[in-house]
Enzyme design. Structure first.
Site, PDB file in Angstrom:
ATOM      1  N   ASN A 114      -5.877  -6.760  -1.989  1.00 59.51           N
ATOM      2  CA  ASN A 114      -5.774  -6.352  -3.388  1.00 59.51           C
ATOM      3  C   ASN A 114      -5.884  -7.594  -4.257  1.00 59.51           C
ATOM      4  O   ASN A 114      -5.938  -8.716  -3.755  1.00 59.51           O
ATOM      5  CB  ASN A 114      -4.456  -5.601  -3.639  1.00 59.51           C
ATOM      6  CG  ASN A 114      -4.543  -4.654  -4.818  1.00 59.51           C
ATOM      7  OD1 ASN A 114      -4.394  -5.073  -5.962  1.00 59.51           O
ATOM      8  ND2 ASN A 114      -4.787  -3.375  -4.554  1.00 59.51           N
ATOM      9  N   TYR A 118       1.204   1.733 -10.046  1.00 59.20           N
ATOM     10  CA  TYR A 118       1.761   2.403  -8.879  1.00 59.20           C
ATOM     11  C   TYR A 118       3.071   3.135  -9.172  1.00 59.20           C
ATOM     12  O   TYR A 118       3.751   3.568  -8.264  1.00 59.20           O
ATOM     13  CB  TYR A 118       1.996   1.372  -7.760  1.00 59.20           C
ATOM     14  CG  TYR A 118       0.720   0.666  -7.393  1.00 59.20           C
ATOM     15  CD1 TYR A 118      -0.192   1.235  -6.530  1.00 59.20           C
ATOM     16  CD2 TYR A 118       0.410  -0.556  -7.972  1.00 59.20           C
ATOM     17  CE1 TYR A 118      -1.382   0.598  -6.224  1.00 59.20           C
ATOM     18  CE2 TYR A 118      -0.777  -1.203  -7.679  1.00 59.20           C
ATOM     19  CZ  TYR A 118      -1.673  -0.618  -6.794  1.00 59.20           C
ATOM     20  OH  TYR A 118      -2.851  -1.243  -6.511  1.00 59.20           O
ATOM     21  N   PRO A 123      -7.930   0.038  -4.626  1.00 60.83           N
ATOM     22  CA  PRO A 123      -8.041  -0.380  -6.027  1.00 60.83           C
ATOM     23  C   PRO A 123      -6.680  -0.739  -6.622  1.00 60.83           C
ATOM     24  O   PRO A 123      -5.648  -0.184  -6.247  1.00 60.83           O
ATOM     25  CB  PRO A 123      -8.625   0.855  -6.722  1.00 60.83           C
ATOM     26  CG  PRO A 123      -9.313   1.608  -5.631  1.00 60.83           C
ATOM     27  CD  PRO A 123      -8.485   1.372  -4.400  1.00 60.83           C
ATOM     28  N   CYS A 124      -6.697  -1.650  -7.579  1.00 59.18           N
ATOM     29  CA  CYS A 124      -5.467  -2.067  -8.253  1.00 59.18           C
ATOM     30  C   CYS A 124      -5.222  -1.151  -9.439  1.00 59.18           C
ATOM     31  O   CYS A 124      -6.034  -1.081 -10.361  1.00 59.18           O
ATOM     32  CB  CYS A 124      -5.593  -3.508  -8.731  1.00 59.18           C
ATOM     33  SG  CYS A 124      -4.143  -4.096  -9.614  1.00 59.18           S
ATOM     34  N   GLN A 125      -4.107  -0.437  -9.405  1.00 57.14           N
ATOM     35  CA  GLN A 125      -3.783   0.501 -10.477  1.00 57.14           C
ATOM     36  C   GLN A 125      -2.285   0.449 -10.747  1.00 57.14           C
ATOM     37  O   GLN A 125      -1.568  -0.378 -10.194  1.00 57.14           O
ATOM     38  CB  GLN A 125      -4.221   1.914 -10.068  1.00 57.14           C
ATOM     39  CG  GLN A 125      -5.730   2.034  -9.852  1.00 57.14           C
ATOM     40  CD  GLN A 125      -6.101   3.232  -9.013  1.00 57.14           C
ATOM     41  OE1 GLN A 125      -5.495   3.506  -8.004  1.00 57.14           O
ATOM     42  NE2 GLN A 125      -7.120   3.953  -9.442  1.00 57.14           N
TER      43      GLN A 125
END
Length: 575
Positions: free
Chosen positions: A132, A90, A86-88
């Site tokens: 991603n 970082y 998942p794209c969060q």
């Protein structure tokens, strides 16, 4: 077609969804064997993706558990780790001695990948392959590229060289405009890593990504730099307050040194469209059609608008958005599928098509599967609603992208052409589960009009017509989009046929003639033992990987040279 491979690439699949990585890799080569996979959807009791995955691939090696709670020792040693994490955000929040001084914010799943790779130590996989969103190389807004720099630096510190590409699937003939970032990494001293001589040449011409998806660099787009400092320092300071990310959409990082450019796709093959992936409207359930009463709501949502709004702080402002195509263009690839695609409520982002009868309708789950190049009815399950099936496809990737990268990676590892008996369009039948009556009341599946492609036939291109032996006729009479044709022994292949001029292929069925036209995608040297190892036939033969285009209305008899081939021009057959 059955085959036993002499090679095995053990795959661990994280954030598996409904198996897009697995389908793509299995379609690339029989060598890819998924031995363990994990899928967990947070904040939901009903684990739809896990249900579908276990139904299609079986429960062996499948873990439906929060990856944060899975100990590294539970993950078997493997050769290739894959996953669409998942794209969060970082950024680094604190230090933690057990993970080398790195800890992401709670729930940031990238650090779970890092944790497993770190704790695997010398047993970490030789290869990694991740997906991603396309904005990964530009986030966050206050430090453009910081998140990507953290990921690259942390992988470099683990001993990986990493290359990446942002790929829009539609640019390479696939049926959806879906831009995603793909990363492939090679551990130091692995077979592939030892082949990297020049970062520039690898990125532009020689590398796994460049071989899978040809491109030309955009002029004046070169960027070359080092990622310096600890992970904490990168998190705090990388490209701070800069408005432009230093990362191009194609590049490589080795020992924290980055070489990258902006890539412009190069492709001239067949293309799929939204319209080519639709089923006949006679098979569409009535609840997918939009009523005349509801149609104005959809037109409003899709149209341009300006709305006066008030912020939480009490400031008045005008919210504006441009209009969208309504209905969606059938002669173009679809727009990106999002997780909110399902449901009957009017929405700006859902697809709407106009049928031949003039009625408007939403897309069926099977059509969404096709746009991601999954097998038909892959997510069909009596416990998964149509709305949830749409959600699963909004979270999925385009299997065709994984397939092509998987093929390219295989070639670099083994220096031979990959062979697969599990193409991406092959439907995976339901695997027995605890309740063997699970599919007793399954609704009737839709099996009708396979996807079509757009292309231009060139009558001046060379066409090879080849005899199909009797024991192989059934294979060539099946309606499958990709096939392999093996000629007789290479030493008997006529030298009058110029291989680099061959473009099309038609199989000749004895007693019938020719009917089906294929595009020659790959022409190479091979042998029958690739497919039938029990034959022990390793005599060199010419092998053509061919892609179905269309058929004549009926079989046409052609006189063959020496009874088994004919080299001619397409225009002489397709008049």
């Amino acid at each position: 077609m059955t085959k036993k491979t002499k090679h095995t690439i053990r795959v661990v699949e994280l954030f598996a969804g409904v198996g897009g990585f697995r389908i793509g890799l299995e379609g690339a080569s029989d060598a890819y064997e998924t031995i363990w996979n994990n899928q967990w959807e947070p904040s939901t009791k009903h684990q739809d993706a896990s249900l579908v995955y276990r139904t299609r691939f079986g429960a062996d090696g499948h873990i439906n558990k929060d990856i944060n709670l899975v100990p590294t020792e539970a993950v078997p040693d493997h050769d290739l780790m894959v996953g669409g994490f998942p794209c969060q955000d970082y950024s680094v929040a604190a230090t933690l001695s057990r993970s080398g001084g790195i800890e992401g914010k709670k729930g940031v799943l990238w650090w779970q990948i890092y944790r497993i790779l770190l704790e695997k130590g010398e047993n970490r996989p030789n290869y990694i392959f991740f997906e991603n969103v396309d904005r990964l190389i530009n986030s966050p807004a206050t430090q453009r590229g910081r998140d990507f720099a953290i990921i690259l630096a942390s992988l470099s510190d683990l001993g990986y060289t990493v290359e990446w590409r942002i790929i829009n699937a539609a640019d390479y003939g696939m049926p959806q405009r879906r831009r995603r970032t793909y990363l492939v990494g090679y551990k130091k001293d692995s077979v592939v890593e030892r082949q990297i001589e020049s970062l520039e040449d690898w990125t532009k011409y020689d590398g796994v990504m460049a071989k899978a998806f040809e491109f030309k660099p955009r002029q004046d787009s070169l960027s070359e730099f080092d990622i310096k400092g600890t992970i904490q320092e990168i998190s705090a300071n990388f490209n701070k307050n800069k408005k432009i990310s230093p990362f191009g959409n194609a590049g490589i990082m080795q020992n924290r040194h980055v070489y990258c450019v902006d890539a412009e796709p190069v492709y001239d093959g067949p293309r799929q469209t939204l319209g080519g992936n639709l089923v006949d409207e006679n098979f569409v359930p009535e609840d997918f059609f939009i009523t005349e009463e509801e149609l104005p709501k959809w037109k409003y949502e899709k149209g341009a608008k300006k709305i006066n709004r008030v912020s939480k702080e009490g400031y008045e402002y005008v919210f504006s958005e441009g209009g969208m195509a309504f209905p969606d263009n059938l002669d173009q690839p679809s727009r990106t599928i999002i997780t909110g695609e399902g449901g009957s409520a009017a929405s700006r982002f859902k697809h709407v098509v106009c049928t031949k009868s003039g009625r408007h309708r939403r897309l069926l789950p099977i059509e969404l599967e096709r746009l991601n190049m999954f097998p038909d009815n892959h997510t069909l399950h009596p416990e998964v609603s149509d709305g949830r099936r749409a959600f699963l496809m909004g979270n999925a990737l385009v299997c065709g992208i994984v397939e092509q990268i998987g093929k390219s990676l295989y070639r670099f590892i083994y220096n031979e052409e990959p062979i697969s008996s599990r193409p991406i369009y092959l439907e995976r039948t339901a695997k027995p589960m605890l309740d063997l009556r699970l599919f007793e009341d399954e609704i009737k599946t839709i099996v009708v009009n396979r996807p079509k492609k757009q292309y231009n036939l060139d009558p001046s291109k060379h066409l090879l017509i080849g005899l199909v032996k009797k024991d192989n006729e059934d294979y060539f009479l099946k309606e499958e989009p990709i096939k392999f044709y093996y000629t007789g022994k290479a030493k008997t292949f006529p030298s009058t046929v110029v291989l680099n001029k061959l473009y099309y292929f038609m199989p000749y069925i004895k007693g019938k003639g020719v009917k089906d036209l294929y595009l020659i995608r790959v022409a190479r040297i091979g042998n029958k033992a690739e497919i039938y190892p029990e034959s022990n036939d390793i005599e060199p033969r010419l092998v053509f990987e061919i892609e179905y285009l269309e058929s004549l209305s009926q079989y046409k008899m052609i006189k063959l040279y020496r009874y088994w081939f004919k080299d001619t021009l397409l225009g002489r057959i397709f008049k």
